[in-house]
Scaffold this motif. Structure first.
Motif, PDB file in Angstrom:
ATOM      1  N   SER A  69      94.410 105.735  14.368  1.00 18.37           N
ATOM      2  CA  SER A  69      93.447 106.116  15.405  1.00 18.37           C
ATOM      3  C   SER A  69      94.069 107.035  16.449  1.00 18.37           C
ATOM      4  CB  SER A  69      92.898 104.869  16.098  1.00 18.37           C
ATOM      5  OG  SER A  69      92.201 104.066  15.184  1.00 18.37           O
ATOM      6  N   LEU A  70      95.291 106.719  16.854  1.00 17.65           N
ATOM      7  CA  LEU A  70      95.946 107.507  17.893  1.00 17.65           C
ATOM      8  C   LEU A  70      96.402 108.874  17.415  1.00 17.65           C
ATOM      9  CD1 LEU A  70      98.089 104.756  19.655  1.00 17.65           C
ATOM     10  CD2 LEU A  70      96.150 105.993  20.624  1.00 17.65           C
ATOM     11  N   SER A  71      96.543 109.045  16.116  1.00 19.25           N
ATOM     12  CA  SER A  71      97.061 110.314  15.604  1.00 19.25           C
ATOM     13  C   SER A  71      96.220 111.508  16.042  1.00 19.25           C
ATOM     14  CB  SER A  71      97.181 110.272  14.081  1.00 19.25           C
ATOM     15  OG  SER A  71      95.911 110.208  13.484  1.00 19.25           O
ATOM     16  N   SER A  72      94.950 111.278  16.315  1.00 21.20           N
ATOM     17  CA  SER A  72      94.077 112.384  16.721  1.00 21.20           C
ATOM     18  C   SER A  72      94.254 112.792  18.179  1.00 21.20           C
ATOM     19  CB  SER A  72      92.610 112.014  16.475  1.00 21.20           C
ATOM     20  OG  SER A  72      92.234 110.948  17.328  1.00 21.20           O
ATOM     21  N   VAL A  73      94.944 111.982  18.983  1.00 25.27           N
ATOM     22  CA  VAL A  73      95.054 112.296  20.412  1.00 25.27           C
ATOM     23  C   VAL A  73      96.484 112.372  20.940  1.00 25.27           C
ATOM     24  CG1 VAL A  73      92.782 111.370  21.000  1.00 25.27           C
ATOM     25  CG2 VAL A  73      94.793 109.880  21.113  1.00 25.27           C
ATOM     26  N   VAL A  74      97.481 112.097  20.135  1.00 24.09           N
ATOM     27  CA  VAL A  74      98.841 112.069  20.679  1.00 24.09           C
ATOM     28  C   VAL A  74      99.498 113.440  20.748  1.00 24.09           C
ATOM     29  CG1 VAL A  74      99.338 109.671  20.114  1.00 24.09           C
ATOM     30  CG2 VAL A  74      99.913 111.455  18.485  1.00 24.09           C
ATOM     31  N   ARG A 121     109.364  96.120  17.566  1.00 17.96           N
ATOM     32  CA  ARG A 121     110.207  97.247  17.144  1.00 17.96           C
ATOM     33  C   ARG A 121     109.385  98.258  16.345  1.00 17.96           C
ATOM     34  NH1 ARG A 121     114.020  99.267  19.432  1.00 17.96           N
ATOM     35  NH2 ARG A 121     112.848 101.129  19.101  1.00 17.96           N
ATOM     36  N   ALA A 122     108.540  97.767  15.436  1.00 18.27           N
ATOM     37  CA  ALA A 122     107.705  98.664  14.635  1.00 18.27           C
ATOM     38  C   ALA A 122     106.744  99.445  15.532  1.00 18.27           C
ATOM     39  CB  ALA A 122     106.936  97.871  13.577  1.00 18.27           C
ATOM     40  N   HIS A 123     106.188  98.795  16.556  1.00 19.07           N
ATOM     41  CA  HIS A 123     105.297  99.474  17.501  1.00 19.07           C
ATOM     42  C   HIS A 123     106.051 100.577  18.243  1.00 19.07           C
ATOM     43  CE1 HIS A 123     103.636  99.677  21.701  1.00 19.07           C
ATOM     44  NE2 HIS A 123     102.638 100.143  20.977  1.00 19.07           N
ATOM     45  N   LEU A 124     107.246 100.265  18.705  1.00 16.90           N
ATOM     46  CA  LEU A 124     108.044 101.276  19.402  1.00 16.90           C
ATOM     47  C   LEU A 124     108.363 102.453  18.484  1.00 16.90           C
ATOM     48  CD1 LEU A 124     110.502  99.017  21.428  1.00 16.90           C
ATOM     49  CD2 LEU A 124     108.682 100.462  22.342  1.00 16.90           C
ATOM     50  N   ASP A 125     108.769 102.142  17.254  1.00 18.20           N
ATOM     51  CA  ASP A 125     109.149 103.194  16.309  1.00 18.20           C
ATOM     52  C   ASP A 125     107.961 104.021  15.839  1.00 18.20           C
ATOM     53  OD1 ASP A 125     111.762 102.265  16.470  1.00 18.20           O
ATOM     54  OD2 ASP A 125     111.691 101.203  14.551  1.00 18.20           O
ATOM     55  N   GLU A 129     107.724 105.856  20.408  1.00 22.10           N
ATOM     56  CA  GLU A 129     108.773 106.883  20.317  1.00 22.10           C
ATOM     57  C   GLU A 129     108.235 108.253  19.905  1.00 22.10           C
ATOM     58  OE1 GLU A 129     111.882 106.985  21.453  1.00 22.10           O
ATOM     59  OE2 GLU A 129     111.576 104.961  22.222  1.00 22.10           O
ATOM     60  N   PRO A 130     107.385 108.349  18.888  1.00 26.81           N
ATOM     61  CA  PRO A 130     106.848 109.684  18.554  1.00 26.81           C
ATOM     62  C   PRO A 130     106.052 110.302  19.715  1.00 26.81           C
ATOM     63  CG  PRO A 130     106.516 108.194  16.722  1.00 26.81           C
ATOM     64  CD  PRO A 130     106.993 107.354  17.876  1.00 26.81           C
ATOM     65  N   ALA A 131     105.342 109.484  20.459  1.00 26.73           N
ATOM     66  CA  ALA A 131     104.587 110.001  21.605  1.00 26.73           C
ATOM     67  C   ALA A 131     105.526 110.490  22.699  1.00 26.73           C
ATOM     68  CB  ALA A 131     103.641 108.928  22.143  1.00 26.73           C
ATOM     69  N   CYS A 135     105.866 114.336  24.099  1.00 27.04           N
ATOM     70  CA  CYS A 135     105.730 114.639  25.525  1.00 27.04           C
ATOM     71  C   CYS A 135     106.991 115.320  26.052  1.00 27.04           C
ATOM     72  CB  CYS A 135     105.437 113.357  26.302  1.00 27.04           C
ATOM     73  SG  CYS A 135     104.946 113.673  28.014  1.00 27.04           S
ATOM     74  N   ARG A 136     108.152 114.832  25.668  1.00 30.85           N
ATOM     75  CA  ARG A 136     109.408 115.465  26.112  1.00 30.85           C
ATOM     76  C   ARG A 136     109.491 116.917  25.642  1.00 30.85           C
ATOM     77  NH1 ARG A 136     113.726 110.676  25.276  1.00 30.85           N
ATOM     78  NH2 ARG A 136     113.497 109.802  27.352  1.00 30.85           N
TER      79      ARG A 136
END
Length: 193
Positions: A69-74, A121-125, A129-131, A135-136
């Protein structure tokens, strides 16, 4: 393979989509804690063994549904205006989490991750982290074009911008609204330009 990654060699894409949709629907209807793998399987029209073959837990199913779901907005637009690019991206995240079924999935996932280190950990990874990297990268381009102070702490800026969204989402202090993005950016811009 991480605990949240289905075995791609054993997937049927139609069943996978049905499972993810069933998880989102049920979690938004009943709440994360009240949903079982069996209920997801029934709603998706698959056997629970199919789910367990691809995911080790309900949290892993919810995480993949969230990530899809988030892939469309990140991703970040890259115009010549950092503030407008942040506004566009942050409003997309706010809209998705605040006005769709995805918000309850994220809330349930975060709650479950507090007592499940593998899910945390899976949520972070998978999501966080990709978000942060995206942003960086956008902030680095802004710094190169003089839109961000050379000494601005990028991580502090990211924490401040997105912390405001997650604060409302997870603590229910106020509804998530796109106007909050404008207010946060107004305050932040004064500090980073």
């Amino acid at each position: 393979m991480t605990p949240s990654t289905p075995d791609p060699t054993r997937r049927n894409e139609h069943s996978r989509r049905a499972i993810l949709a069933a998880a989102v629907d049920l979690i938004s209807e009943l709440g994360y804690e009240q949903v079982s793998i069996e209920a997801i399987a029934r709603r998706a029209g698959v056997g629970k063994q199919t789910i367990y073959r691809w995911w080790p837990s309900k949290g892993a199913v919810a995480l993949e549904a969230l990530d899809d779901s988030l892939s469309s907005v990140v991703s970040f637009p890259d115009s010549d205006d950092l503030v407008e690019d942040l506004r566009t991206q942050m409003k997309g995240v706010t809209r998705l989490l605040g006005s769709t079924q995805v918000g309850p999935v994220y809330q349930g996932l975060i709650a479950a991750a507090q007592s499940d280190p593998a899910l945390s950990r899976a949520h972070l990874d998978t999501v966080i982290e990709p978000a942060i990297v995206a942003c960086r990268e956008r902030l680095a381009r802004a710094r190169q074009h003089g839109q961000l102070r050379a000494d601005a702490d990028e991580q502090a800026l990211i924490d401040m911008l997105y912390g405001a969204i997650y604060y409302r989402l997870l603590l229910h202090t106020r509804p998530l609204e796109e106007d909050q993005v404008d207010a946060v950016l107004d305050i932040a811009v004064k500090g980073f330009q």
